[in-house]
Design a protein around this motif. Structure first.
Motif, PDB file in Angstrom:
ATOM      1  N   CYS A  79       0.798  -1.083   0.049  1.00  8.96           N
ATOM      2  CA  CYS A  79       0.052   0.134  -0.039  1.00  8.96           C
ATOM      3  C   CYS A  79       0.965   1.267   0.103  1.00  8.96           C
ATOM      4  O   CYS A  79       1.787   1.289   0.661  1.00  8.96           O
ATOM      5  N   VAL A  80       0.543   2.076  -0.853  1.00  5.39           N
ATOM      6  CA  VAL A  80       1.182   3.281  -0.982  1.00  5.39           C
ATOM      7  C   VAL A  80       0.544   4.611  -1.165  1.00  5.39           C
ATOM      8  O   VAL A  80      -0.513   4.457  -1.652  1.00  5.39           O
ATOM      9  N   ASN A  81       0.912   5.777  -0.625  1.00  7.96           N
ATOM     10  CA  ASN A  81       0.075   6.877  -0.938  1.00  7.96           C
ATOM     11  C   ASN A  81       0.373   7.462  -2.363  1.00  7.96           C
ATOM     12  O   ASN A  81       1.458   7.491  -2.749  1.00  7.96           O
ATOM     13  N   VAL A  82      -0.826   7.739  -3.041  1.00  4.07           N
ATOM     14  CA  VAL A  82      -0.677   8.137  -4.359  1.00  4.07           C
ATOM     15  C   VAL A  82      -1.647   9.269  -4.516  1.00  4.07           C
ATOM     16  O   VAL A  82      -2.687   9.208  -4.203  1.00  4.07           O
ATOM     17  N   ILE A  83      -1.017  10.432  -4.777  1.00  3.54           N
ATOM     18  CA  ILE A  83      -1.866  11.691  -5.272  1.00  3.54           C
ATOM     19  C   ILE A  83      -1.680  12.245  -6.600  1.00  3.54           C
ATOM     20  O   ILE A  83      -0.571  12.568  -6.869  1.00  3.54           O
ATOM     21  N   ALA A  84      -2.637  11.860  -7.391  1.00  5.57           N
ATOM     22  CA  ALA A  84      -2.511  12.333  -8.886  1.00  5.57           C
ATOM     23  C   ALA A  84      -3.459  13.503  -9.271  1.00  5.57           C
ATOM     24  O   ALA A  84      -4.543  13.576  -8.797  1.00  5.57           O
ATOM     25  N   ALA A  85      -3.007  14.355 -10.061  1.00  5.15           N
ATOM     26  CA  ALA A  85      -3.690  15.439 -10.700  1.00  5.15           C
ATOM     27  C   ALA A  85      -3.290  15.727 -11.978  1.00  5.15           C
ATOM     28  O   ALA A  85      -2.342  14.962 -12.742  1.00  5.15           O
ATOM     29  N   ASP A  86      -3.525  16.773 -12.534  1.00  2.00           N
ATOM     30  CA  ASP A  86      -3.315  16.944 -14.077  1.00  2.00           C
ATOM     31  C   ASP A  86      -2.213  17.533 -14.285  1.00  2.00           C
ATOM     32  O   ASP A  86      -1.370  17.473 -15.262  1.00  2.00           O
TER      33      ASP A  86
ATOM     34  N   GLU B 260       0.983  -6.797  -6.408  1.00  2.00           N
ATOM     35  CA  GLU B 260      -0.061  -6.033  -6.444  1.00  2.00           C
ATOM     36  C   GLU B 260       0.148  -4.710  -5.668  1.00  2.00           C
ATOM     37  O   GLU B 260       0.931  -4.678  -4.589  1.00  2.00           O
ATOM     38  N   ILE B 261      -0.443  -3.655  -6.027  1.00  2.00           N
ATOM     39  CA  ILE B 261      -0.361  -2.373  -5.353  1.00  2.00           C
ATOM     40  C   ILE B 261      -1.776  -1.905  -4.931  1.00  2.00           C
ATOM     41  O   ILE B 261      -2.710  -1.850  -5.746  1.00  2.00           O
ATOM     42  N   MET B 262      -1.812  -1.267  -3.674  1.00  2.00           N
ATOM     43  CA  MET B 262      -3.040  -0.732  -3.041  1.00  2.00           C
ATOM     44  C   MET B 262      -2.547   0.755  -2.946  1.00  2.00           C
ATOM     45  O   MET B 262      -1.733   1.133  -2.339  1.00  2.00           O
ATOM     46  N   ILE B 263      -3.578   1.401  -3.286  1.00  2.00           N
ATOM     47  CA  ILE B 263      -3.524   2.930  -3.408  1.00  2.00           C
ATOM     48  C   ILE B 263      -4.441   3.705  -2.346  1.00  2.00           C
ATOM     49  O   ILE B 263      -5.597   3.198  -2.066  1.00  2.00           O
ATOM     50  N   ASN B 264      -3.618   4.326  -1.537  1.00  2.00           N
ATOM     51  CA  ASN B 264      -4.216   5.270  -0.512  1.00  2.00           C
ATOM     52  C   ASN B 264      -4.000   6.807  -0.999  1.00  2.00           C
ATOM     53  O   ASN B 264      -3.085   7.285  -1.185  1.00  2.00           O
ATOM     54  N   SER B 265      -5.142   7.291  -1.002  1.00  2.00           N
ATOM     55  CA  SER B 265      -5.246   8.902  -1.215  1.00  2.00           C
ATOM     56  C   SER B 265      -5.880   9.652  -0.371  1.00  2.00           C
ATOM     57  O   SER B 265      -7.115   9.573  -0.390  1.00  2.00           O
ATOM     58  N   GLN B 266      -5.466  10.418   0.526  1.00  2.00           N
ATOM     59  CA  GLN B 266      -5.840  11.150   1.237  1.00  2.00           C
ATOM     60  C   GLN B 266      -6.188  12.469   0.734  1.00  2.00           C
ATOM     61  O   GLN B 266      -5.232  13.710   0.908  1.00  2.00           O
ATOM     62  N   ILE B 267      -6.964  12.837   0.142  1.00  3.13           N
ATOM     63  CA  ILE B 267      -7.500  14.195  -0.701  1.00  3.13           C
ATOM     64  C   ILE B 267      -8.589  14.823  -0.172  1.00  3.13           C
ATOM     65  O   ILE B 267      -9.654  13.960   0.060  1.00  3.13           O
ATOM     66  N   TYR B 268      -8.814  16.098   0.197  1.00  2.00           N
ATOM     67  CA  TYR B 268      -9.947  16.574   0.833  1.00  2.00           C
ATOM     68  C   TYR B 268     -10.998  16.716  -0.172  1.00  2.00           C
ATOM     69  O   TYR B 268     -12.231  16.260   0.341  1.00  2.00           O
ATOM     70  N   ASP B 269     -11.053  17.131  -1.193  1.00  2.00           N
ATOM     71  CA  ASP B 269     -12.178  17.581  -2.206  1.00  2.00           C
ATOM     72  C   ASP B 269     -12.457  16.259  -3.041  1.00  2.00           C
ATOM     73  O   ASP B 269     -11.670  15.291  -3.386  1.00  2.00           O
ATOM     74  N   HIS B 270     -13.775  15.668  -2.853  1.00  2.00           N
ATOM     75  CA  HIS B 270     -14.021  14.315  -3.323  1.00  2.00           C
ATOM     76  C   HIS B 270     -14.026  14.195  -4.753  1.00  2.00           C
ATOM     77  O   HIS B 270     -13.447  13.049  -5.238  1.00  2.00           O
ATOM     78  N   LYS B 271     -14.216  15.500  -5.448  1.00  2.00           N
ATOM     79  CA  LYS B 271     -14.115  15.033  -7.058  1.00  2.00           C
ATOM     80  C   LYS B 271     -12.495  15.092  -7.333  1.00  2.00           C
ATOM     81  O   LYS B 271     -12.358  14.526  -8.422  1.00  2.00           O
ATOM     82  N   ALA B 272     -11.801  15.705  -6.624  1.00  2.00           N
ATOM     83  CA  ALA B 272     -10.369  15.723  -6.663  1.00  2.00           C
ATOM     84  C   ALA B 272      -9.586  14.264  -6.625  1.00  2.00           C
ATOM     85  O   ALA B 272      -8.924  13.668  -7.233  1.00  2.00           O
ATOM     86  N   ARG B 273     -10.445  13.617  -5.440  1.00  2.00           N
ATOM     87  CA  ARG B 273     -10.047  12.393  -5.319  1.00  2.00           C
ATOM     88  C   ARG B 273     -10.443  11.305  -6.010  1.00  2.00           C
ATOM     89  O   ARG B 273      -9.599  10.377  -6.418  1.00  2.00           O
ATOM     90  N   LEU B 274     -11.623  11.356  -6.795  1.00  2.00           N
ATOM     91  CA  LEU B 274     -11.974  10.686  -7.822  1.00  2.00           C
ATOM     92  C   LEU B 274     -11.002  10.595  -9.073  1.00  2.00           C
ATOM     93  O   LEU B 274     -10.863   9.774  -9.534  1.00  2.00           O
ATOM     94  N   HIS B 275     -10.909  12.013  -9.332  1.00  2.00           N
ATOM     95  CA  HIS B 275     -10.053  12.268 -10.489  1.00  2.00           C
ATOM     96  C   HIS B 275      -8.710  11.504 -10.233  1.00  2.00           C
ATOM     97  O   HIS B 275      -7.832  11.021 -11.221  1.00  2.00           O
ATOM     98  N   SER B 276      -8.190  11.752  -9.270  1.00  2.00           N
ATOM     99  CA  SER B 276      -6.630  11.171  -8.786  1.00  2.00           C
ATOM    100  C   SER B 276      -6.703   9.571  -9.040  1.00  2.00           C
ATOM    101  O   SER B 276      -5.966   8.978  -9.752  1.00  2.00           O
ATOM    102  N   PHE B 277      -7.845   8.813  -8.654  1.00  2.00           N
ATOM    103  CA  PHE B 277      -7.839   7.481  -8.817  1.00  2.00           C
ATOM    104  C   PHE B 277      -8.092   7.131 -10.301  1.00  2.00           C
ATOM    105  O   PHE B 277      -7.596   6.013 -10.589  1.00  2.00           O
ATOM    106  N   GLU B 278      -8.743   7.922 -10.906  1.00  2.00           N
ATOM    107  CA  GLU B 278      -8.931   7.690 -12.515  1.00  2.00           C
ATOM    108  C   GLU B 278      -7.614   7.770 -13.258  1.00  2.00           C
ATOM    109  O   GLU B 278      -7.375   7.047 -14.284  1.00  2.00           O
ATOM    110  N   ILE B 279      -7.084   8.944 -12.867  1.00  2.00           N
ATOM    111  CA  ILE B 279      -5.477   8.977 -13.493  1.00  2.00           C
ATOM    112  C   ILE B 279      -4.824   7.759 -13.412  1.00  2.00           C
ATOM    113  O   ILE B 279      -4.356   7.138 -14.134  1.00  2.00           O
ATOM    114  N   ILE B 280      -4.729   7.410 -12.081  1.00  2.00           N
ATOM    115  CA  ILE B 280      -4.072   6.490 -11.672  1.00  2.00           C
ATOM    116  C   ILE B 280      -4.453   4.979 -12.363  1.00  2.00           C
ATOM    117  O   ILE B 280      -3.788   4.346 -13.008  1.00  2.00           O
ATOM    118  N   ALA B 281      -5.826   4.640 -12.619  1.00  2.00           N
ATOM    119  CA  ALA B 281      -6.440   3.698 -13.207  1.00  2.00           C
ATOM    120  C   ALA B 281      -5.799   3.623 -14.769  1.00  2.00           C
ATOM    121  O   ALA B 281      -5.457   2.718 -15.403  1.00  2.00           O
TER     122      ALA B 281
END
Length: 341
Positions: free
Chosen positions: A231-238, A314-335
């Motif tokens: 499990c690793v912290n991943v925070i992705a954005a544009d 296998e990699i497990m993603i933890n993303s502590q992001i405040y804004d829910h839409k930004a968190r969704l976008h982060s997981f989408e970028i990773i996917a």
């Protein structure tokens, strides 16, 4: 050690760890709604598992009743595996855990994972309030684990037990051992169980624990060869700049831990240096050294390096992001990166 350096990111399974964070200005109910929404998206994006972790007496985390949330998320999804990352076994009777997860597996066949940890998931005072044995410190974890596994035995072995888990008996529920040091790594290896390491908060122990797991591994009825998930912290954005700002929420989360001021998840700030001193900044750098933060190209390069270093299956993603839409976008970028789209 198996050589996975030639394997591409798109060959990996990838999963989600959700701490069900309570946001500043929000409620636990809001957080649970966000969890269901993220789980549904994660399923669509190809994530394999959706795990939630047991924490107690923390106003910033709404996952204390982990089995209840697992059932809720499983009921609102259709195919993604849902499980615990993890249930802190010393807090509970092994029989109760077997019955809870036996019930979940009965309701959602072949979709439930049981990840187990031996830490309290809270402070010592709360641990005393949780546990039947006030002197328990997790040292009897191997015995508790053996008791729990016995409740899932099939056939005559289970029928000979004076106490049985119903539902639970005879069910094939995958059991994972979770760890942030070497204890559970070695135990998982000796028992031939899959192992998940918490690199998201114990980065310094990642490689030693994985090495210990693989070196101590003995094949079993469960696994022929080691299977590790990290499990690793991943925070992705544009962009890298946007991701770094989003990551100040994660930094504040860890600041609150060392300050013993746990509370709801904080919104991002423009400059983390403005709210922490030199000692705290050094602590953050140490704790988050393996965290992966950036735009798509940065995320891809760092994930490739992480895979090469850890040799994880296998990699497990933890993303502590405040804004829910930004968190969704982060997981989408990773996917998108992991699916090589």
């Amino acid at each position: 050690m198996s050589n996975l350096t030639s394997k591409k990111l798109s060959d990996l399974s990838y999963s989600v760890l959700d701490l069900v964070p309570v946001l500043k200005g929000g409620s636990a109910g809001d957080s649970i709604k966000n969890t269901v929404d993220l789980a549904r998206h994660a399923e669509d994006w190809g994530y394999k598992r959706y795990w939630m972790a047991e924490h107690h007496n923390n106003p910033g985390i709404a996952s204390s009743a982990t089995p209840v949330l697992i059932g809720h998320v499983a009921a609102h999804t259709t195919s993604i595996r849902v499980g615990s990352g993890g249930v802190m076994l010393p807090n509970h009777s092994s029989l109760v855990v077997a019955e809870q997860f036996g019930t979940l597996e009965t309701m959602f066949p072949e979709r439930i994972d049981l990840g187990l940890g031996r830490a309290p998931g809270t402070d010592q005072l709360t641990a005393r309030a949780l546990r039947r044995d006030y002197n328990g410190d997790g040292q009897d974890f191997p015995e508790q684990l053996a008791e729990l596994r016995a409740y899932f035995q099939p056939g005559k072995q289970a029928e000979q037990m004076s106490v049985r888990a119903i539902p639970g008996q005879g069910l094939q529920i995958p059991i994972w051992l979770l760890g942030s040091s070497g204890f559970s790594a070695q135990l998982a290896g000796l028992l031939g169980l899959p192992f998940s390491f918490a690199s998201h908060f114990s980065p310094e122990n990642t490689l030693p624990a994985l090495g210990l797991y693989r070196n101590s591994f003995q094949s079993s009825d469960v696994l022929e060869k080691p299977y590790s998930m990290v499990c690793v912290n991943v925070i992705a954005a544009d962009s890298d700049e946007e991701a770094k700002k989003l990551a100040t929420t994660l930094q504040q989360y860890h600041l609150n831990i060392i300050r013993n001021t746990r509370g709801p998840l904080e919104p991002p700030v423009n400059n983390i240096d403005s709210i922490c001193n030199g000692y705290e900044k050094a602590y953050l750098e140490q704790k988050l050294v393996r965290s992966i933060i950036g735009g798509p190209s940065t995320i891809k390069a760092q994930l490739e390096r992480f895979l090469e270093e850890t040799q994880a299956e296998e990699i497990m993603i933890n993303s502590q992001i405040y804004d829910h839409k930004a968190r969704l976008h982060s997981f989408e970028i990773i996917a998108d990166i992991l699916n090589d789209r």
